[in-house]
Motif scaffolding. Structure first.
Motif, short mmCIF file in Angstrom:
data_model
loop_
_atom_site.label_atom_id
_atom_site.label_comp_id
_atom_site.label_asym_id
_atom_site.label_seq_id
_atom_site.Cartn_x
_atom_site.Cartn_y
_atom_site.Cartn_z
N LEU A 116 20.02 67.01 -56.80
CA LEU A 116 21.13 67.80 -57.25
C LEU A 116 21.26 67.43 -58.72
O LEU A 116 21.92 66.33 -59.08
N PRO A 117 21.08 68.16 -59.74
CA PRO A 117 21.00 67.69 -60.98
C PRO A 117 22.82 67.24 -61.42
O PRO A 117 23.44 68.03 -61.04
N VAL A 118 22.67 66.26 -62.29
CA VAL A 118 24.10 65.92 -62.83
C VAL A 118 24.30 66.35 -64.37
O VAL A 118 23.21 66.26 -64.94
N ASP A 119 25.57 66.38 -64.95
CA ASP A 119 25.84 66.60 -66.06
C ASP A 119 26.82 65.73 -66.63
O ASP A 119 27.32 65.05 -65.68
N GLU A 120 27.72 65.84 -67.87
CA GLU A 120 28.85 65.21 -68.14
C GLU A 120 29.84 65.25 -66.98
O GLU A 120 30.76 64.47 -67.04
N GLU A 121 30.00 66.26 -66.56
CA GLU A 121 30.98 66.47 -65.24
C GLU A 121 30.49 65.96 -63.76
O GLU A 121 31.17 66.36 -62.81
N GLY A 122 29.27 65.47 -63.82
CA GLY A 122 29.08 65.00 -62.47
C GLY A 122 27.89 66.17 -61.85
O GLY A 122 27.50 66.92 -62.41
N LEU A 123 27.85 65.70 -60.39
CA LEU A 123 26.97 66.83 -59.76
C LEU A 123 27.35 68.24 -60.00
O LEU A 123 28.35 68.70 -60.00
N ASP A 124 26.19 69.15 -60.14
CA ASP A 124 26.54 70.60 -60.21
C ASP A 124 26.38 71.04 -59.23
O ASP A 124 25.62 71.49 -58.44
N PRO A 125 27.66 71.83 -58.64
CA PRO A 125 27.91 72.47 -57.61
C PRO A 125 27.40 73.91 -57.56
O PRO A 125 26.85 74.50 -56.37
N ASP A 126 27.01 74.59 -58.58
CA ASP A 126 26.41 75.91 -58.63
C ASP A 126 24.81 75.66 -58.27
O ASP A 126 24.51 76.46 -57.42
N HIS A 127 24.21 74.43 -58.76
CA HIS A 127 23.03 74.17 -58.22
C HIS A 127 23.00 74.21 -56.45
O HIS A 127 22.06 74.70 -55.86
N LEU A 128 23.92 73.42 -55.81
CA LEU A 128 24.14 73.20 -54.68
C LEU A 128 24.28 74.51 -53.95
O LEU A 128 23.57 74.64 -52.90
N GLU A 129 25.11 75.24 -54.46
CA GLU A 129 25.54 76.48 -53.79
C GLU A 129 24.21 77.11 -53.75
O GLU A 129 24.01 78.30 -52.89
N ALA A 130 23.43 77.36 -54.81
CA ALA A 130 22.28 78.09 -54.93
C ALA A 130 21.14 77.73 -53.72
O ALA A 130 20.54 78.40 -52.88
N LEU A 131 21.19 76.41 -53.42
CA LEU A 131 20.31 75.97 -52.46
C LEU A 131 20.76 76.17 -51.18
O LEU A 131 20.11 76.74 -50.27
N LEU A 132 22.07 76.15 -50.88
CA LEU A 132 22.59 76.33 -49.73
C LEU A 132 22.49 78.21 -49.47
O LEU A 132 22.14 78.46 -48.27
N ALA A 133 22.62 78.92 -50.46
CA ALA A 133 22.42 80.36 -50.41
C ALA A 133 20.93 80.60 -49.85
O ALA A 133 20.60 81.71 -49.23
N GLY A 134 20.02 79.71 -50.52
CA GLY A 134 18.59 79.96 -50.10
C GLY A 134 18.26 79.38 -48.83
O GLY A 134 16.82 79.46 -48.62
N GLY A 135 18.83 78.83 -48.11
CA GLY A 135 18.84 78.40 -46.54
C GLY A 135 18.60 76.93 -46.47
O GLY A 135 18.50 76.66 -45.20
N HIS A 136 18.92 76.36 -47.52
CA HIS A 136 18.93 74.69 -47.30
C HIS A 136 20.21 74.53 -46.59
O HIS A 136 21.07 74.84 -46.90
N ARG A 137 20.27 73.44 -45.69
CA ARG A 137 21.20 72.96 -44.82
C ARG A 137 21.42 71.48 -44.85
O ARG A 137 20.92 70.84 -43.65
N PRO A 138 21.94 70.66 -45.82
CA PRO A 138 21.86 69.48 -45.81
C PRO A 138 22.94 68.98 -44.86
O PRO A 138 24.03 69.76 -44.75
N VAL A 139 22.80 67.92 -43.93
CA VAL A 139 23.62 67.35 -43.24
C VAL A 139 24.75 66.49 -44.16
O VAL A 139 25.84 66.24 -43.45
N LEU A 140 24.21 66.14 -45.20
CA LEU A 140 25.24 65.34 -45.96
C LEU A 140 24.90 65.52 -47.36
O LEU A 140 23.62 65.79 -47.80
N VAL A 141 25.78 65.39 -48.47
CA VAL A 141 25.79 65.37 -49.89
C VAL A 141 26.42 64.08 -50.28
O VAL A 141 27.50 63.72 -50.15
N TYR A 142 25.47 63.36 -51.01
CA TYR A 142 25.83 61.81 -51.44
C TYR A 142 26.22 62.30 -53.35
O TYR A 142 25.47 62.58 -53.81
#
Length: 408
Positions: A148-174
């Motif tokens: 999950l790419p980071v920028d000056e505000e930390g982890l990018d939740p938009d990138h995570l949401e796109a992965l989730l919408a695409g069918g990925h199902r992580p059991v945890l996010v660190y």
């Protein structure tokens, strides 16, 4: 069974060696100035205080504490650490004793979480770039890793949401909450809330690792109720990891894990099966230190120590490397800064610096998990926690000379 067979079986295990260690060893091999590890130098540690308090800790509490203990760690120490963290505005008011357990540092805590939660083939998402021992642990436990790419505000939740919408199902996010390693960024409160909202919607656990929060170098630590994601805490979606490695002493191997009481109870049982109980001697000495000295003086000492060194290194790099097209990313806390390079891969430069110029650094590519595509390799991560100010000034000069000698 013959030893050779055992060795072969060990070699067949899915053990992923940290690339960070390779660059630490390269520096040691060439006796280079070590800008690799983030551990504090011995002169930043309260050695005299710990030596003075250790005999008293054994005399006053050793008779009971040196026996087998709780699977959550020494009770008095657990309460003292919790009270300090609540008083500092790190953990929420009203935290119950059953919501906290001690661990052998936060790295072991993360391995414990992976051991309890991950089944082969599960997905784990984490900061990218990220401290490599984190994704090495997830891979060893059988997971596949989603960067999950980071920028000056930390982890990018938009990138995570796109992965989730695409069918990925992580059991945890660190993610590292403050002054992330290697980028120095902090997860903003708005992104914390967004991350926990996604966890509720898509049913995953969030692991917030926070070893650097108290090492704020440009002002008070980012503490208070607005900095803690209460949403995930109340619903059991959150585990918070803390550690004394960067603020007291890394050799103490003492961290803590906080979360919903049911999560903590399950992980404490798992810890008991692995360790029986935590090492008592370390805990006794730290408890005596907390009760006698508190953490205020040590934190002030550590912040002064790191701030001086950060500023010397940043000044040297700005003076010598900015004219060469580099960008110096200076964090407001933690132990690391980044030197972004001008259209130049960092890994060959890191090797050249260690082998020919006597400076050990870590390239960006070392912080990315294995992938079919080449990892980004745009910067050097430079630690300022070990070397003296004079050595850091010299390291900046050597880095500049190495850059001047490369084709542009």
């Amino acid at each position: 069974m013959k030893p050779a067979i055992l060795v072969r079986k060990l070699e067949e295990l899915p053990i992923y060696a940290s690339p960070l260690v390779d660059f630490i060893r390269l520096g040691l091999q060439h006796r280079a100035l070590p800008l690799t590890s983030g551990q504090p130098a011995p002169e930043a540690l309260p050695l005299e205080d710990l030596a003075r308090l250790a005999p008293e800790a054994l005399r006053s509490r050793g008779r009971k504490a040196l026996l087998y203990g709780s699977n959550r760690g020494l009770g008095e120490l657990r309460r003292a650490l919790t009270e300090w963290q609540v008083r500092s505005g790190v953990l929420p008011e009203g935290l119950g004793d059953e919501e906290v357990m001690l661990t052998l540092g936060s790295q072991y805590a993360f391995d414990l979480i992976c051991q309890g939660l991950i089944r082969r083939g599960d997905e784990v998402a984490c900061d990218a770039p990220c401290y490599p021992d984190t994704w090495c642990t997830a891979l060893r436990r059988g997971a596949s890793v989603l960067p999950l790419p980071v920028d000056e505000e930390g982890l990018d939740p938009d990138h995570l949401e796109a992965l989730l919408a695409g069918g990925h199902r992580p059991v945890l996010v660190y993610t590292v909450l403050h002054y992330q390693n290697p980028c120095g960024c902090s997860l903003s409160p708005s992104r914390q809330r967004r991350l926990l909202e996604l966890a509720e919607t898509y049913d995953f656990l969030v692991v917030l690792d926070d070893p650097y929060r108290m090492l704020a170098l440009d002002g008070p630590p980012p503490c208070g109720s607005d900095r803690f994601p209460r949403l995930g805490w109340d619903t059991g979606r959150l585990l918070y990891l803390g550690s004394l490695s960067k603020v007291l002493a890394p050799g103490v191997r003492l961290g803590w894990l906080a979360g919903h009481r049911e999560l903590v109870a399950g992980l404490a049982k798992l810890q008991e099966m692995s360790l029986i109980s935590l090492p008592a001697l370390d805990g006794l000495i730290v408890l005596e230190y907390l009760l006698s000295e508190g953490m205020t003086g040590q934190l002030s000492r550590m912040v002064r120590f790191l701030k001086e060194r950060r500023d010397v290194l940043a000044e040297g790099l700005r003076a010598r490397c900015l004219p060469l097209g580099c960008t110096v990313r200076v964090p407001s806390g933690g132990c690391f800064l980044r030197l972004e390079l001008p259209d130049l891969p960092a890994t060959p430069l890191a090797r050249e610096l260690a082998e020919r110029h006597g400076v050990a650094t870590v390239p960006e590519a070392a912080f990315w998990p294995p992938s079919q595509t080449p990892a980004p390799d745009r910067f050097l991560r430079l630690s300022f926690s070990w070397c003296t100010p004079e050595e850091l000034a010299e390291a900046a000069e050597r880095i500049a000379r190495a850059l001047e000698g490369r084709p542009r």
